[in-house]
Design a protein around this motif. Structure first.
Motif, mmCIF file in Angstrom:
data_model
loop_
_atom_site.group_PDB
_atom_site.id
_atom_site.type_symbol
_atom_site.label_atom_id
_atom_site.label_comp_id
_atom_site.label_asym_id
_atom_site.label_seq_id
_atom_site.Cartn_x
_atom_site.Cartn_y
_atom_site.Cartn_z
ATOM 1 N N GLU A 178 0.849 -1.196 0.000
ATOM 2 C CA GLU A 178 0.000 0.000 0.000
ATOM 3 C C GLU A 178 0.879 1.238 0.000
ATOM 4 N N GLY A 179 0.649 2.128 -0.965
ATOM 5 C CA GLY A 179 1.314 3.415 -0.986
ATOM 6 C C GLY A 179 0.577 4.382 -0.079
ATOM 7 N N ILE A 180 1.309 5.044 0.820
ATOM 8 C CA ILE A 180 0.677 5.923 1.809
ATOM 9 C C ILE A 180 1.451 7.235 1.921
ATOM 10 N N MET A 181 0.796 8.223 2.520
ATOM 11 C CA MET A 181 1.480 9.456 2.913
ATOM 12 C C MET A 181 1.354 9.566 4.420
ATOM 13 N N ASN A 182 2.473 9.606 5.122
ATOM 14 C CA ASN A 182 2.428 9.726 6.572
ATOM 15 C C ASN A 182 1.760 11.041 6.972
ATOM 16 N N LEU A 183 1.037 11.018 8.081
ATOM 17 C CA LEU A 183 0.300 12.202 8.514
ATOM 18 C C LEU A 183 1.247 13.350 8.866
ATOM 19 N N SER A 184 2.407 13.027 9.455
ATOM 20 C CA SER A 184 3.379 14.077 9.774
ATOM 21 C C SER A 184 3.948 14.693 8.505
ATOM 22 N N VAL A 185 4.143 13.873 7.458
ATOM 23 C CA VAL A 185 4.631 14.380 6.172
ATOM 24 C C VAL A 185 3.570 15.273 5.529
ATOM 25 N N THR A 604 10.074 13.173 21.751
ATOM 26 C CA THR A 604 8.969 13.450 20.845
ATOM 27 C C THR A 604 8.274 12.150 20.471
ATOM 28 N N GLY A 605 7.007 12.249 20.111
ATOM 29 C CA GLY A 605 6.243 11.048 19.774
ATOM 30 C C GLY A 605 5.747 10.322 21.017
ATOM 31 N N THR A 606 5.099 9.179 20.791
ATOM 32 C CA THR A 606 4.485 8.406 21.869
ATOM 33 C C THR A 606 5.368 7.232 22.268
ATOM 34 N N LEU A 607 5.702 7.154 23.545
ATOM 35 C CA LEU A 607 6.403 5.988 24.093
ATOM 36 C C LEU A 607 5.370 5.041 24.668
ATOM 37 N N HIS A 608 5.581 3.740 24.491
ATOM 38 C CA HIS A 608 4.577 2.765 24.920
ATOM 39 C C HIS A 608 4.911 2.113 26.254
ATOM 40 N N GLN A 609 6.185 2.170 26.676
ATOM 41 C CA GLN A 609 6.571 1.471 27.900
ATOM 42 C C GLN A 609 6.696 2.401 29.102
ATOM 43 N N MET A 610 6.549 3.702 28.869
ATOM 44 C CA MET A 610 6.558 4.687 29.950
ATOM 45 C C MET A 610 6.015 5.992 29.385
ATOM 46 N N ASP A 635 21.544 17.639 21.461
ATOM 47 C CA ASP A 635 22.499 16.555 21.205
ATOM 48 C C ASP A 635 21.819 15.275 20.741
ATOM 49 N N LEU A 636 20.588 15.055 21.205
ATOM 50 C CA LEU A 636 19.963 13.758 20.998
ATOM 51 C C LEU A 636 18.447 13.904 20.991
ATOM 52 N N VAL A 637 17.770 13.189 20.088
ATOM 53 C CA VAL A 637 16.306 13.158 20.054
ATOM 54 C C VAL A 637 15.840 11.720 20.257
ATOM 55 N N ILE A 638 14.927 11.540 21.220
ATOM 56 C CA ILE A 638 14.298 10.237 21.443
ATOM 57 C C ILE A 638 12.950 10.286 20.740
ATOM 58 N N ALA A 639 12.776 9.492 19.676
ATOM 59 C CA ALA A 639 11.572 9.564 18.847
ATOM 60 C C ALA A 639 10.709 8.326 19.049
ATOM 61 N N GLY A 640 9.511 8.539 19.603
ATOM 62 C CA GLY A 640 8.544 7.462 19.746
ATOM 63 C C GLY A 640 7.625 7.384 18.543
ATOM 64 N N GLU A 641 6.532 6.627 18.700
ATOM 65 C CA GLU A 641 5.536 6.495 17.641
ATOM 66 C C GLU A 641 4.943 7.854 17.300
ATOM 67 N N ALA A 643 6.232 10.382 15.817
ATOM 68 C CA ALA A 643 7.106 11.560 15.924
ATOM 69 C C ALA A 643 6.985 12.353 14.634
ATOM 70 N N GLY A 644 6.840 13.663 14.740
ATOM 71 C CA GLY A 644 6.560 14.474 13.558
ATOM 72 C C GLY A 644 7.632 15.482 13.240
ATOM 73 N N SER A 645 7.291 16.769 13.383
ATOM 74 C CA SER A 645 8.167 17.843 12.915
ATOM 75 C C SER A 645 9.487 17.898 13.683
ATOM 76 N N LYS A 646 9.472 17.548 14.988
ATOM 77 C CA LYS A 646 10.722 17.587 15.755
ATOM 78 C C LYS A 646 11.719 16.551 15.223
ATOM 79 N N LEU A 647 11.205 15.373 14.878
ATOM 80 C CA LEU A 647 12.075 14.344 14.304
ATOM 81 C C LEU A 647 12.619 14.812 12.955
#
Length: 670
Positions: A178-185, A604-610, A635-641, A643-647
């Motif tokens: 399936e060809g898709i366009m991500n919502l953040s894109v 940024t984004g959603t973390l599932h374990q915390m 220095d570092l970005v932690i990107a969960g599910e 993750a949009g413009s910050k990533l």
């Protein structure tokens, strides 16, 4: 080295980096390093006049096509039967069990195994059918009528998660996805587009069926793959083997795929998918349930339209169309005027929708809604928020005009346009602004005054002349007890909550003040750094900009806010009435030998374990500075599910990204 050999080496290297970036979501190098290698390849291609078949430069889109050529699929692309509810899904499974039982009774020597099930997401995009011969992508087509589709090879080549070559070279295969366009894109595209796209599904389908591949490339599509529809040289025993084959051959396979031996597990999984649907960065409209065993699939076979071994479970629609009936204008606590659309009531995602957001007048213009009253519009609802109007169904200006107000609908003051927004500047005499500021001040993340609500703020405004947050600290029991719906208990509880709020921490107090352009993370940075309200109020823009979360605009907002005599008077009044914002506790001894010590980190984004808050606490305990926005200081970005413009910004700046939550937790624990 021979130029052709250098090109072959660059192509192999760049394709490896593309695979890790777009398919595995695990970049190996920075964008800057990638661009340097890519530029070398472009230079060599110009010098030699040679372009290798799998060169990544072929993904930018070529010349305008004259039309689509029909393509006959090597094997039919079937539609799926649909189950709208659990009862219909159970009926499908009962038919499967009966067919398996009937077959086994007639073939006791070679019985089929008890059915087991695979559950996959049902993407809401455009079906793709890719043909590979001896490892090379030779054709790509739409589904069409299932037998003949339209050839869209030039368009599909622009999708960077689609491999141009694969390791499997033993003949011809057809792979479906399936060809898709991500919502953040989509959101990032619409921020800059002269003509914004109405929704992700139409954006993907329109791009792939556009005769100009350059337009397809601009939309930065992605694709997930889930089936080998034809092969002249390989067979699979089960669905797991097929999925592993796709992964091994560099196809992007969605991680949300689960297997179950019992049908009860399937039903539980469908509920979980529907609950986390709003967290995904792409559209789905359901899930697909498939029998895992391939021999069972062969025995069950097909009806005239559908395979008997699979079914689509449809979720409630998150997008639909309705009529835009009217627009009203609401005043927020900052004076911003927000248009709210009234639409013909329609069922969407399990609720009846009557009101939708339009964001601002700039949004109305960009979405071609200026002349949309009385016409059909697309609306979308997700994540339990007020639905949004995405655009008109047609492109004609065939509706009545939305008239923008010139005066505040609440106080009558003349409005000012700043950028895409309208503002009422009468902040001290405009009732909705005052009530909004008081309600925000009392909210949980601010002063946390329990039992307080917008209705309480309105009542105190109307009957006790409360005009600013400081007035809350002058309220008396005798005043409150006279109010309608205020008994002794409610009055006592409110006064106790107000008294308790006097000792809230400094970061919460700063957030409660509602400083423009600041949020919770910024006020925490201010509190942790200065540890004193006086020092914050007297800080210069230059001092503020030295902090990791603060740029020029935010610094100017903070300085202007605390230089305002009205704000100064309000703060002094609160302090004189006993409000004592607590400075942060002295920093605990933190580890200085961890992976995160000394680093400025953005979550940024959603973390599932915390939760993000828990993650921030753990990071700070390991010596990290956690901030809310990405900059050159990060220095570092932690990107969960999702993750949009910050990533996207982190990747553009070449900042290190950790997008594997298990890896993040391993680093925290090590």
């Amino acid at each position: 080295m021979d130029p052709l050999a250098t090109m072959e080496q660059l192509v192999a290297e760049l394709n490896k980096y593309n695979y890790h970036y777009y398919t595995l979501d695990k970049p190996l190098i920075s964008d800057k390093e990638y661009d340097s290698l890519y530029d070398q390849l472009v230079k060599l291609e110009k010098e030699t006049g040679v372009i290798l078949p799998d060169s990544p430069t072929q993904r930018v889109g070529g010349e305008l096509l004259k039309g689509f050529e029909p393509h006959r699929h090597l094997a039919p692309l079937w539609s799926l039967d649909k189950a709208q509810n659990v009862e219909q899904l159970q009926s499908w499974n009962n038919r499967v069990l009966k067919l398996v039982s009937d077959y086994n009774s007639k073939n006791p020597d070679h019985p089929l195994p008890h059915p087991s099930y695979a559950v996959e997401l049902k993407f809401d995009g455009l079906t793709l059918n890719l043909t590979y011969t001896d490892g090379k992508l030779v054709q790509a087509a739409t589904r069409g009528n299932g037998v003949v589709g339209e050839g869209i090879l030039a368009q599909v080549k622009t999708i960077k998660s689609v491999p141009l070559t694969i390791p499997y070279k033993d003949g011809t295969i057809e792979v479906q996805g399936e060809g898709i366009m991500n919502l953040s894109v989509l959101a990032a595209y619409n921020e800059k587009a002269a003509e914004p796209l109405k929704n992700a599904r139409n954006a993907a389908a329109g791009a792939l069926r556009n005769l100009n591949p350059k337009i397809t490339a601009e939309r930065k599509l992605s694709a997930y793959f889930y089936n080998v529809g034809y092969s002249d040289g390989i067979k699979f025993n089960n669905h797991r083997e097929m999925m592993e084959f796709l992964r091994e051959n560099h196809f992007k396979v969605n991680p949300f795929i689960s297997y179950f031996d019992q049908f009860e597990g399937v039903i539980d999984e469908l509920k979980k998918i529907e609950e986390r649907r709003s967290e995904l960065d792409y559209l789905i409209d359901g899930a697909v349930v498939k029998i895992v065993d391939m021999r069972t699939r062969d025995v069950l076979g097909y009806t005239d339209k559908f395979p008997r071994w699979a079914v689509a479970f449809k979720f409630e629609a998150e997008e639909t169309t309705t009529i835009l009936e009217s627009v009203t204008w609401e005043v927020g606590r900052t004076g911003k005027i927000t248009p709210v659309a009234r639409v013909t009531p329609v069922e969407l995602a399990g609720v009846t929708v009557q009101n939708c957001t339009l964001n601002n007048i700039g949004d109305i213009e960009r979405k071609n809604l200026k002349y949309a009253l009385g016409t059909s519009v697309f609306i979308r609802r997700s994540n339990e928020v007020i639905p949004e109007i995405l655009g008109k169904v047609t492109d004609e200006n065939d509706g009545e005009e939305i008239i923008y107000p010139k005066h505040c609908p609440a106080c009558g003051s003349e409005l000012e346009q700043r950028g895409a927004h309208l503002f009422c500047n009468n902040r001290l005499g405009c009732k909705p602004q005052i009530i909004g500021r008081i309600t925000h001040f009392a909210s949980r993340d601010a002063m946390d005054i329990e039992t307080f609500s917008v209705m309480t703020a309105e009542q105190l405004y109307d009957e006790l002349n409360v005009r600013e947050p400081a007035d809350l600290y002058t309220l008396q029991f005798e005043d409150l007890i006279k109010l309608e719906r205020f008994g002794e208990k409610k009055a006592t509880n409110l006064l106790e909550a107000i008294e308790k709020s006097k000792h809230r921490d400094l970061a919460s107090f700063l957030f409660a003040l509602g400083i423009p352009n600041t949020g919770k993370s910024t006020t925490k940075v201010l509190a942790d750094h200065f540890r004193s309200l006086d020092k914050i109020m007297s800080a210069s823009a230059e001092e503020l900009m030295e902090l990791p979360d603060i740029g020029g605009i935010v610094a100017d907002s903070i300085v202007s806010f605390f230089n305002d005599p009205v704000m100064q008077a309000g703060i002094q009044k609160m302090l004189s009435l006993g409000v004592e914002p607590k400075a942060p506790d002295k920093p605990q001894v933190v580890r200085e030998d961890s992976f995160f010590s000394g680093k400025t980190v953005v979550l940024t984004g959603t973390l599932h374990q915390m939760s993000r808050e828990e993650a921030a606490e753990k990071l700070e305990a390991l010596g990290a500075k956690v901030t809310g926005s990405v900059s050159k200081k990060t220095d570092l970005v932690i990107a969960g599910e999702k993750a949009g413009s910050k990533l996207a910004k982190a990747q553009a700046l070449g900042i290190q990204v950790i997008d594997d939550e298990d890896e993040f937790i391993r680093l925290l624990e090590s």
